[in-house]
Design an enzyme around this catalytic site. Structure first.
Site, PDB file in Angstrom:
ATOM      1  N   TYR A  47       2.642  55.887  13.474  1.00  0.00           N
ATOM      2  CA  TYR A  47       2.147  55.011  12.403  1.00  0.00           C
ATOM      3  C   TYR A  47       0.846  54.338  12.834  1.00  0.00           C
ATOM      4  O   TYR A  47      -0.163  54.372  12.125  1.00  0.00           O
ATOM      5  CB  TYR A  47       3.191  53.948  12.037  1.00  0.00           C
ATOM      6  CG  TYR A  47       2.602  52.864  11.150  1.00  0.00           C
ATOM      7  CD1 TYR A  47       2.318  53.110   9.819  1.00  0.00           C
ATOM      8  CD2 TYR A  47       2.279  51.604  11.683  1.00  0.00           C
ATOM      9  CE1 TYR A  47       1.727  52.121   9.022  1.00  0.00           C
ATOM     10  CE2 TYR A  47       1.704  50.624  10.894  1.00  0.00           C
ATOM     11  CZ  TYR A  47       1.437  50.889   9.565  1.00  0.00           C
ATOM     12  OH  TYR A  47       0.836  49.927   8.783  1.00  0.00           O
TER      13      TYR A  47
ATOM     14  N   LYS B 196      -3.361  54.661  11.456  1.00  0.00           N
ATOM     15  CA  LYS B 196      -4.323  53.602  11.092  1.00  0.00           C
ATOM     16  C   LYS B 196      -5.611  53.769  11.889  1.00  0.00           C
ATOM     17  O   LYS B 196      -6.709  53.627  11.364  1.00  0.00           O
ATOM     18  CB  LYS B 196      -3.704  52.220  11.311  1.00  0.00           C
ATOM     19  CG  LYS B 196      -2.552  51.899  10.364  1.00  0.00           C
ATOM     20  CD  LYS B 196      -2.998  51.875   8.901  1.00  0.00           C
ATOM     21  CE  LYS B 196      -1.844  51.719   7.931  1.00  0.00           C
ATOM     22  NZ  LYS B 196      -2.210  51.935   6.524  1.00  0.00           N
TER      23      LYS B 196
ATOM     24  N   SER C 206      -4.244  47.608  10.269  1.00  0.00           N
ATOM     25  CA  SER C 206      -3.143  46.804  10.815  1.00  0.00           C
ATOM     26  C   SER C 206      -3.504  46.272  12.191  1.00  0.00           C
ATOM     27  O   SER C 206      -4.220  46.933  12.961  1.00  0.00           O
ATOM     28  CB  SER C 206      -1.913  47.707  10.911  1.00  0.00           C
ATOM     29  OG  SER C 206      -0.900  47.083  11.664  1.00  0.00           O
TER      30      SER C 206
END
Ligand code: NAD
Ligand code: WQD
Length: 343
Positions: free
Chosen positions: A150, A154, A126
């Site tokens: 989050y 990643k 991302s």
């Protein structure tokens, strides 16, 4: 014919990617646990592709089940790994859920792949890994401390994957998506936010259809031309096609490094107000919106440099913001029609 495993295959980006893999002639096997998607996506994928989808309900957190599944399908040549939780705010509230699923699930998958000598993986990363960077952002931009659990999952997964390429024959393509929006032209698949959407475009379409009363624009006092934040909105079908390009790159051994990373964006930034204006222009629907306070954690502006994906993968976007708006709206209307006929 190469057999590709897609984890999270009934999700938003996964479903569009399965369709494009079918279109490109790949054999696909998809898994999902329906944590954030529904079984009827399978028949809609099949309708679009005119092809049966090989699917199993597997939870990647269940190591034994995942290992048994991969051992049964050890003729898989490459994996596209979408399965993860993706709500930034929820990850702040429930970090362990995110570390268990996104990081733990990826480790389980890598162990199962290694045991079966499956060595090609495309990973969903991302633009969130860049945090507040100076656009256009290229793949060499520094990776700062993550702003959310989050985002951290990643970053950690990219590191886990990179370490594993050094210790084995694994080859990895990590794709850093900017802001995926829009839906398939058929309006049979699209984004299905559960509950109140966090993201801008589903909030716009849900407001336009009457599911939400008003869209709040989070701040108009940013240092941008119209005061609202700028993002790189990219059509989900273009994202799906980039995965097909990444699979071809891996299977044709075009890589010079075992771990490669590519941005997936359009290279253009649009403000929140520009997105709203585009939606109104393309659909003819007037949107009820108001200006509200800034949302904590939003970066001012981010958009991609996409040179590397063009030069190395031969991929670039083919759809513009207008197409993102018309397909997202057609999808929202199709959902509303389906819900009213089932009531
Ligand atoms: P999505 O939630 O629509 O799809 C993810 C799918 O994975 C869902 O169908 C869900 O049910 C499934 N899943 C979750 N946990 C699972 C588990 N333990 N076992 C099996 N299946 C599981 O999300 P999406 O938008 O399609 O995102 C796909 C990937 O792309 C994710 O890794 C996400 O972090 C990443 N990503 C998304 C965006 C975005 O804005 N949509 C941006 C950048 C990166
Ligand atoms: C876009 C713009 C908001 C809703 C998120 C994740 C990121 C990545 C992509 C997964 C911002 C504004 C939004 C609303 C608004 N996902 N907005 N009113 O925050 O750029 O990125 O999705 O990896 O990690 O953080 O996307 O769609 O939430 O917001 O004004 O009701 O729209 O402030 O400027 P974001 P978004």
């Amino acid at each position: 014919m190469s057999k590709i495993l897609v984890t999270g295959g009934t999700g938003y980006i996964g479903s569009h990617t399965v369709v494009e893999l079918h279109n490109a002639g790949f054999e696909v096997i998809a898994i999902d646990n329906f944590d954030n998607s529904y079984p009827d996506v399978i028949e809609n994928i099949e309708k679009i592709s005119s092809k049966k989808l090989n699917f199993e309900n597997v939870d990647i957190r269940d190591k034994a089940a995942l290992k048994a599944f991969i051992a049964k399908h050890n003729d898989i040549t490459a994996v596209i790994h979408f399965a993860a939780n993706k709500a930034v705010g929820e990850s702040v509230q429930f970090p362990l859920k995110y570390y268990e699923n996104n990081v733990g699930g990826t480790v389980n998958l890598l162990q199962a792949l290694q045991e079966n000598n499956i060595n090609n993986i495309v990973f969903s990363s991302s633009c969130t890994v860049y945090g507040e960077a100076t656009p256009p952002v290229d793949e060499n931009a520094p990776i700062p401390v993550a702003q959310s659990p989050y985002g951290n999952t990643k970053q950690i997964c990219e590191e886990v994957l990179m370490d594993q390429t050094k210790a084995s024959d694994l080859k990895v393509v990590a794709l850093r998506y900017f802001n995926p929006v829009g839906a398939h032209d058929s309006a049979l698949i699209g984004e299905l936010p559960i509950g109140v959407p966090n993201n801008l475009v589903p909030f716009i379409t849900q407001t336009a259809i009457g599911k939400r009363e008003v869209l709040t624009v989070f701040g108009d006092d940013y240092p941008t031309p119209d005061g609202t934040c700028i993002r790189d909105y990219i059509h989900v079908v273009d994202i799906a096609l980039a995965h097909v390009a990444a699979i071809n790159y891996l299977l044709n051994k075009k890589y010079t490094e075992a771990f490669s990373v590519f941005n997936l964006g359009t290279g253009n930034g649009n403000s929140v107000l520009e997105v709203i204006q585009s939606f109104e222009k393309e659909t003819g629907v007037k949107l009820n919106y108001k200006i509200g306070p800034r949302r904590t954690g939003d970066v001012v502006q981010v958009y991609a440099s996409c040179e590397k994906a063009l030069n190395v993968l031969g991929w670039k976007t083919e759809r513009d913001l207008a197409n993102c708006m018309t397909t997202a709206w057609a999808w929202e209307k199709a959902l509303a029609a389906k819900n009213s006929s089932s009531n």
